[in-house]
Design a protein around this motif. Structure first.
Motif, PDB file in Angstrom:
ATOM      1  N   THR A 147       0.698  -1.232  -0.016  1.00 32.17           N
ATOM      2  CA  THR A 147       0.122  -0.043   0.064  1.00 32.17           C
ATOM      3  C   THR A 147       0.859   1.475  -0.012  1.00 32.17           C
ATOM      4  N   SER A 148       1.837   1.463   0.690  1.00 32.94           N
ATOM      5  CA  SER A 148       2.536   2.281   0.753  1.00 32.94           C
ATOM      6  C   SER A 148       4.001   2.367   0.051  1.00 32.94           C
ATOM      7  N   THR A 149       5.081   2.222   0.805  1.00 33.34           N
ATOM      8  CA  THR A 149       6.429   1.724   0.023  1.00 33.34           C
ATOM      9  C   THR A 149       6.978   0.401   0.730  1.00 33.34           C
ATOM     10  N   ARG A 150       7.716   0.106  -0.185  1.00 31.65           N
ATOM     11  CA  ARG A 150       8.454  -1.429   0.181  1.00 31.65           C
ATOM     12  C   ARG A 150       9.319  -1.229   1.393  1.00 31.65           C
ATOM     13  N   TRP A 151       9.949  -0.199   1.366  1.00 31.98           N
ATOM     14  CA  TRP A 151      10.837   0.073   2.475  1.00 31.98           C
ATOM     15  C   TRP A 151      10.065   0.571   3.906  1.00 31.98           C
ATOM     16  N   THR A 152       9.077   0.949   3.753  1.00 29.22           N
ATOM     17  CA  THR A 152       8.179   1.443   4.907  1.00 29.22           C
ATOM     18  C   THR A 152       7.774   0.181   5.410  1.00 29.22           C
ATOM     19  N   GLY A 153       7.292  -0.728   4.509  1.00 32.77           N
ATOM     20  CA  GLY A 153       6.717  -2.265   5.113  1.00 32.77           C
ATOM     21  C   GLY A 153       7.896  -2.889   5.801  1.00 32.77           C
ATOM     22  N   ARG A 154       9.002  -2.925   5.031  1.00 30.43           N
ATOM     23  CA  ARG A 154      10.174  -3.536   5.822  1.00 30.43           C
ATOM     24  C   ARG A 154      10.391  -3.086   7.132  1.00 30.43           C
ATOM     25  N   LEU A 155      10.719  -1.698   7.113  1.00 29.35           N
ATOM     26  CA  LEU A 155      10.989  -1.219   8.430  1.00 29.35           C
ATOM     27  C   LEU A 155       9.820  -1.333   9.603  1.00 29.35           C
ATOM     28  N   VAL A 156       8.758  -1.433   9.183  1.00 25.19           N
ATOM     29  CA  VAL A 156       7.504  -1.692  10.178  1.00 25.19           C
ATOM     30  C   VAL A 156       7.636  -3.218  10.623  1.00 25.19           C
ATOM     31  N   ALA A 157       8.113  -3.996   9.608  1.00 26.92           N
ATOM     32  CA  ALA A 157       8.166  -5.487  10.084  1.00 26.92           C
ATOM     33  C   ALA A 157       9.257  -5.565  11.082  1.00 26.92           C
TER      34      ALA A 157
ATOM     35  N   LEU B 207      -4.820   2.019   5.187  1.00 31.19           N
ATOM     36  CA  LEU B 207      -6.243   1.629   5.349  1.00 31.19           C
ATOM     37  C   LEU B 207      -7.241   2.323   4.168  1.00 31.19           C
ATOM     38  N   ARG B 208      -6.992   3.188   4.665  1.00 26.16           N
ATOM     39  CA  ARG B 208      -7.917   4.327   3.771  1.00 26.16           C
ATOM     40  C   ARG B 208      -7.685   4.329   2.063  1.00 26.16           C
ATOM     41  N   SER B 209      -6.477   4.215   1.963  1.00 25.39           N
ATOM     42  CA  SER B 209      -5.907   4.182   0.449  1.00 25.39           C
ATOM     43  C   SER B 209      -6.250   2.772  -0.121  1.00 25.39           C
TER      44      SER B 209
END
Length: 191
Positions: free
Chosen positions: A68-78, A182-184
């Protein structure tokens, strides 16, 4: 979409339970003591479970955030969620510790990885659909969290207050990120 809602719930749960624990844990001073120290001693299971459950919910949301956002944001949240969960499995040492134990060291490294990943995610998320207010919010939190934490290091008698402030800033930002994603997703599905 459930994963994103779970990530927001995990961040909100973390804040709610550490604040509840501040009120009910005997012989615990939230002004002085770090959030992790609530896991030490009687009733410590509540804070340990808080770290693990919240961390797993946040880590689980990372795949949806990557899409939904960026790949790096997802990885960092992981990394943020995984570090939080690991910090819940391995207990901290009391602060100040005369000698750091292996579990205390693992807890500290896991917590540090979690915090640094969250700060970095603020900067990567600032580039995702960057409205002026969203970008400013991300950058402000990304700068404020380490500065506020350093204030706690400078004033160790009130470390607990400073750490809680960094937690509320960081986890509230994560809730906003998850809800924005989630909204996106909802808009994309309805289109």
């Amino acid at each position: 979409m459930r994963m994103l809602a779970g990530g927001a719930a995990g961040a909100a749960l973390f804040i709610a339970l550490f604040l509840l624990n501040d009120l009910i844990k005997p012989d615990y001073d939230p002004v002085r003591d770090a959030v992790s120290e609530a896991a030490i001693g009687p009733g410590g299971w509540l804070q340990s479970a808080n770290f693990v459950v919240s961390g797993l919910l946040i880590a689980a949301s990372s795949a949806a955030l990557s899409r939904t956002s960026t790949r790096w944001t997802g990885r960092l949240v992981a990394l943020t969620g995984a570090g939080l969960a690991l910090a819940g499995v391995v207990p901290t040492d009391p602060v100040p510790a005369a000698v750091m134990t292996w579990p205390g060291l693992i807890h500290t490294v896991a917590g540090t990885v979690s915090s640094v990943a969250l700060i970095a995610a603020c900067f990567t998320a600032a580039r995702w659909r960057p409205g002026r207010s969203w970008r400013r919010y991300c950058l402000t939190v990304g700068v404020a969290v380490p500065l506020v934490f350093l204030a706690g290091v400078a004033f160790p008698d009130t470390l607990g207050i400073w750490q809680r402030l960094t937690d509320v800033l960081g986890w509230t930002w994560l809730i906003a990120l998850e809800l924005r994603a989630l909204r996106s997703s909802a808009v994309r599905l309805s289109a």
